[in-house]
Design a protein around this motif. Sequence first.
Motif, short mmCIF file in Angstrom:
data_model
loop_
_atom_site.label_atom_id
_atom_site.label_comp_id
_atom_site.label_asym_id
_atom_site.label_seq_id
_atom_site.Cartn_x
_atom_site.Cartn_y
_atom_site.Cartn_z
N ARG A 1 0.88 -1.13 -0.05
CA ARG A 1 -0.05 -0.22 -0.07
C ARG A 1 0.97 1.24 -0.09
NH1 ARG A 1 -2.10 -3.83 -0.50
NH2 ARG A 1 -1.66 -3.19 -2.75
N GLU A 2 1.87 1.11 0.69
CA GLU A 2 3.20 2.30 0.47
C GLU A 2 3.35 2.57 -0.84
OE1 GLU A 2 6.00 5.23 0.94
OE2 GLU A 2 4.06 4.64 2.27
N ILE A 3 3.75 1.41 -1.67
CA ILE A 3 3.92 1.57 -2.96
C ILE A 3 2.74 2.20 -3.84
CG2 ILE A 3 4.06 -0.11 -5.30
CD1 ILE A 3 6.83 0.04 -3.39
N ASP A 4 1.69 1.76 -3.50
CA ASP A 4 0.48 2.47 -4.06
C ASP A 4 0.39 4.20 -4.07
OD1 ASP A 4 -0.60 0.00 -4.99
OD2 ASP A 4 -2.19 0.00 -3.21
N ARG A 5 0.74 4.46 -2.71
CA ARG A 5 0.98 5.98 -2.42
C ARG A 5 2.07 6.46 -3.19
NH1 ARG A 5 -0.78 3.74 2.63
NH2 ARG A 5 1.58 3.38 3.17
N ARG A 6 3.33 5.78 -3.43
CA ARG A 6 4.11 6.36 -4.17
C ARG A 6 3.94 6.49 -5.50
NH1 ARG A 6 10.07 5.05 -1.53
NH2 ARG A 6 9.62 4.82 0.68
N TRP A 7 3.25 5.46 -6.37
CA TRP A 7 2.71 5.41 -7.48
C TRP A 7 2.00 6.74 -7.90
CZ3 TRP A 7 4.71 3.29 -11.84
CH2 TRP A 7 3.72 3.26 -12.97
N ALA A 8 1.02 6.96 -6.93
CA ALA A 8 0.06 8.10 -7.18
C ALA A 8 0.87 9.32 -7.24
CB ALA A 8 -0.71 8.26 -5.87
N ASP A 9 2.18 9.48 -6.79
CA ASP A 9 2.73 10.72 -6.89
C ASP A 9 3.82 10.53 -8.13
OD1 ASP A 9 4.63 12.72 -6.75
OD2 ASP A 9 5.54 12.30 -4.77
N LYS A 10 3.62 10.81 -9.50
CA LYS A 10 4.30 10.46 -10.54
C LYS A 10 5.53 11.12 -10.45
CE LYS A 10 0.94 7.85 -12.35
NZ LYS A 10 1.16 6.68 -12.15
N ASP A 11 5.85 12.45 -10.21
CA ASP A 11 6.91 13.02 -10.31
C ASP A 11 7.80 12.42 -9.02
OD1 ASP A 11 6.76 14.87 -12.11
OD2 ASP A 11 5.94 16.40 -10.84
N GLY A 12 7.39 12.10 -7.72
CA GLY A 12 8.13 11.49 -6.88
C GLY A 12 8.70 10.02 -7.32
N TRP A 13 7.86 9.46 -7.80
CA TRP A 13 8.18 7.85 -8.44
C TRP A 13 9.19 8.07 -9.41
CZ3 TRP A 13 6.46 3.10 -6.97
CH2 TRP A 13 6.76 1.94 -7.82
N ALA A 14 9.08 9.11 -10.31
CA ALA A 14 10.14 9.08 -11.46
C ALA A 14 11.50 9.61 -10.98
CB ALA A 14 9.70 10.11 -12.29
N ALA A 15 11.50 10.38 -9.72
CA ALA A 15 12.82 10.86 -8.99
C ALA A 15 13.33 9.67 -8.46
CB ALA A 15 12.26 11.83 -8.05
N SER A 16 12.45 8.83 -7.78
CA SER A 16 13.21 7.62 -6.85
C SER A 16 13.63 6.59 -8.04
CB SER A 16 11.84 7.16 -6.28
OG SER A 16 12.62 6.05 -5.35
N ALA A 17 12.83 6.36 -9.01
CA ALA A 17 13.43 5.45 -10.05
C ALA A 17 14.83 6.07 -10.55
CB ALA A 17 12.27 5.34 -11.18
N ILE A 18 14.99 7.28 -11.04
CA ILE A 18 16.31 7.70 -11.45
C ILE A 18 17.45 7.67 -10.66
CG2 ILE A 18 17.38 9.93 -12.27
CD1 ILE A 18 14.55 10.78 -13.14
N ARG A 19 16.84 7.90 -9.11
CA ARG A 19 17.94 7.84 -8.27
C ARG A 19 18.47 6.18 -7.75
NH1 ARG A 19 15.03 12.11 -5.67
NH2 ARG A 19 13.60 10.36 -4.34
N ASN A 20 17.58 5.22 -8.26
CA ASN A 20 17.86 3.65 -8.25
C ASN A 20 19.04 3.65 -9.32
OD1 ASN A 20 16.29 1.32 -6.58
ND2 ASN A 20 15.10 3.39 -6.67
N VAL A 21 18.71 4.40 -10.67
CA VAL A 21 19.60 3.91 -11.50
C VAL A 21 21.03 4.57 -11.22
CG1 VAL A 21 20.32 4.52 -13.94
CG2 VAL A 21 17.84 3.86 -13.27
N ALA A 22 20.88 5.75 -10.64
CA ALA A 22 22.11 6.33 -10.36
C ALA A 22 22.97 5.69 -9.19
CB ALA A 22 21.82 8.02 -9.81
N GLY A 23 22.20 5.20 -8.52
CA GLY A 23 22.95 4.61 -7.11
C GLY A 23 23.41 3.02 -7.33
N VAL A 24 23.22 2.25 -8.51
CA VAL A 24 23.54 0.80 -8.37
C VAL A 24 24.81 0.76 -9.45
CG1 VAL A 24 21.29 0.15 -7.82
CG2 VAL A 24 21.82 0.46 -10.23
N GLY A 25 25.41 1.60 -9.70
CA GLY A 25 26.61 1.61 -10.37
C GLY A 25 27.64 0.61 -9.91
#
Length: 840
Positions: A797-821
Amino acid sequence: MTSPMPPLRSGQINDAGILVTTIASSPTAPLSPPPQTTGSPTPTPLAEAILDTLVHRIGKDAQAARPHDWLAATILTIRNDIIERWMTSTKAAHAAGAKRVYYLSLEFLIGRLLRDAIANLDRTGEVTEALASLGVELAALEEIEPDAALGNGGLGRLAACFMESLASLDLPAYGYGIRYVNGMFRQRIDDGWQVELPENWLSHGNPWEFERRESAYFIGFGGEVVGHEDGSIHWKPAEALEALAVDTPVVGWRGKRVNTLRLWTARAFDPIRLDAFNAGDHIGALAGQARAESLVRVLYPSDSSAAGQELRLRQEYFFSSASIQDIVRRHVQYFGDIRTLAEKAAIQLNDTHPAVSVAELMRLLTDHHDLGFEEAWGITKATFGYTNHTLLPEALESWPLPLFERLLPRHMQIVYAINAKLLREARAVAGMDDRAIAAISLIDEGGERRVRMANLAFAGAHSVNGVAALHTDLMKQTVFADFHRLYPTRINNKTNGITPRRWLQECNPGLTALIREAIGDGFLDDLTRLTDLRPFAGDAGFRERFMAVKRSNKVALAAHLRESMGLRVDPDALFDVQIKRIHEYKRQLLNIVETVALYDQIRSHPERDWTPRVKLFAGKAASSYHNAKLIIKLANDVARRVNADPSVGGLLRIAFVPNYNVSLAEKIVPAADLSEQISTAGMEASGTGNMKFALNGALTIGTLDGANVEIRDHVGADDIVIFGMTADEVADRRASGYEPRSVIEGSPELRQAVNAISSGVFSPDDHGRYAGLMDGLYAHDWFMVAADFDAYASAQREIDRRWADKDGWAASAIRNVAGVGWFSSDRTIAEYARDIWGVM
């Protein structure tokens, strides 16, 4: 005269029982001839070379060529460049007297090789242009190349990533394994049940491989050991066959080095007994060859029978003996003195499957090279490293002592000699008590006496590593606690990694292009440079383009699901993915039970603002693993009910995608929004799927297990959703008398979902199908499905809440890419090379 059969549409089953999964031209249908209009592109030199190969190697002209002909011609043409680099790499290693790395693994899940090879050679554009000038599409050819059936799960994929990184880092290396004819199996889903079919990837040959007739070795089984008056020992096997090398080139990034994957195939010394054949025993005359071929037919034959156990041990000794003989032969040929073996060879055992190599090297050093036991043991330990991949007791291989001694009598003697030395050292040096002595012994005396392969590998290696920080710490505290007390500096950590070439650049070219535009090309050679991407999470324009790439990947996957399964999914829904080997500790069951609970909540509360979800599962269950196969059936039964229910209004769609392999993962990973890494804490050694998903912009929902711990540290606690008990909490709860029944009864959503499954709501044709599976949750719940359910549901349900915030989700996804090098296999291999192998 019969009418011709109409062409099969995607989703239909052909006469061979194969599901048609693409609407592209079939490998047997001719491609349209190259256009002859005035505006047709002029064939490039590479195109002319491909045409020449088509004519002179394949025996076809362009008008008659089928897609599989074009594929073979393209591979053979590109292969010429690879061969030149391969020979140059080998000669340079010889000239430099370089130390080589030898990676022994029962699996190498290398996937398709054409795209990988041309990408690493930086020739993708050139090949695309050349084929286009001939009226052929490279992407279409890539789709019909078969996946090499040389592995099943993370162990084999890790070995493939490591081989690619070894070449990319310009380190001379050989991979050693078995050339499986049928692999594990090709999975088909019939009425929701897994059906295992032969994987016939070699039915039309393999243009990437080279048979090496000069590299053939005698492999013996059984017989007796004879001692001579001079003190020498001679093993006289009762049965023998020949191991023959088949080599595949492994191309490193930018083609700087090409290394060798050497796989062994087996053949009888006498493929047919003519006396028996001429006497009328036509089947028995071929028994020797059939017995040899059985060693290389199937990966992981079922060991539920005595015959299955024997075949597995034969397989492991077969490839271990051939590999060790080859390594010793090469060393003596180039360096002369066997005593310098550890200076010029580093042998890494990938899990316990090749652990018998320790005893095999001792046999060769003592029986064939006349070294004393102490000197041979010193060389052996200095040469071997051992990677442990599991803390599960059933996965720490052991063999019944009578079986081991019957098949490998000389090795049994050597194991006893090693054990005597080990136990005396433990008693004298560490003062260990009887319990500790029993724990480190190479012979398990509890019940049926068994030879412990993990203990043999540990004793015979100078380095023993785990594959994630948590896993390594648990090794010291649990399965190898007494070994760690005896050898406190031997255990070290080497957190796994993945090759960014296949798992970003090749499978997600849209995201790769976007990253290059933002931060330049530096990350292509050093993945840690992805940290430069982190500030772009705050850039609205970049977020929009990032999510556009993700949506494009989801559209492509949706099209694949529609074509291959007839399933329509909404690319704007959240793609929630769990793809991995089906095993109870990986807890696909937790995911399914929570999905049932979600389904019930959506129907009960249609007024709520539910997040549209597409739940995707994929993976194979071992053929003898009843509960895992039942979980696959449950996933399909739930999918059938939910997908046909109009009351959910398209808010929930479920699919179990059949025949999970590398190529399927390359489609799913770039399209995933949510990565399910929900194993019971303390049971997953590392995981590498978690790294692949994060690298492609998926958020992780997971426990603090395996490499999830380190992923959280690198991407940030705010950009990963962690739930459930820790490994220590799991252990404490088990020790304190865990009662799952009270947990289930205390959770209304869980209780209702379990009761629905158990009562037959999802299995109307067999109401009792899942009663036993659900009773297991009530009775013992060893994998803590019930214990972690409420925390998991809350995290969703926390995932649901995050998905509803499209900008927040996109930013988090970008930080995932940036963090796993940091999770590049280049980094992992550099650590092995520096700390264990001594080659950097």
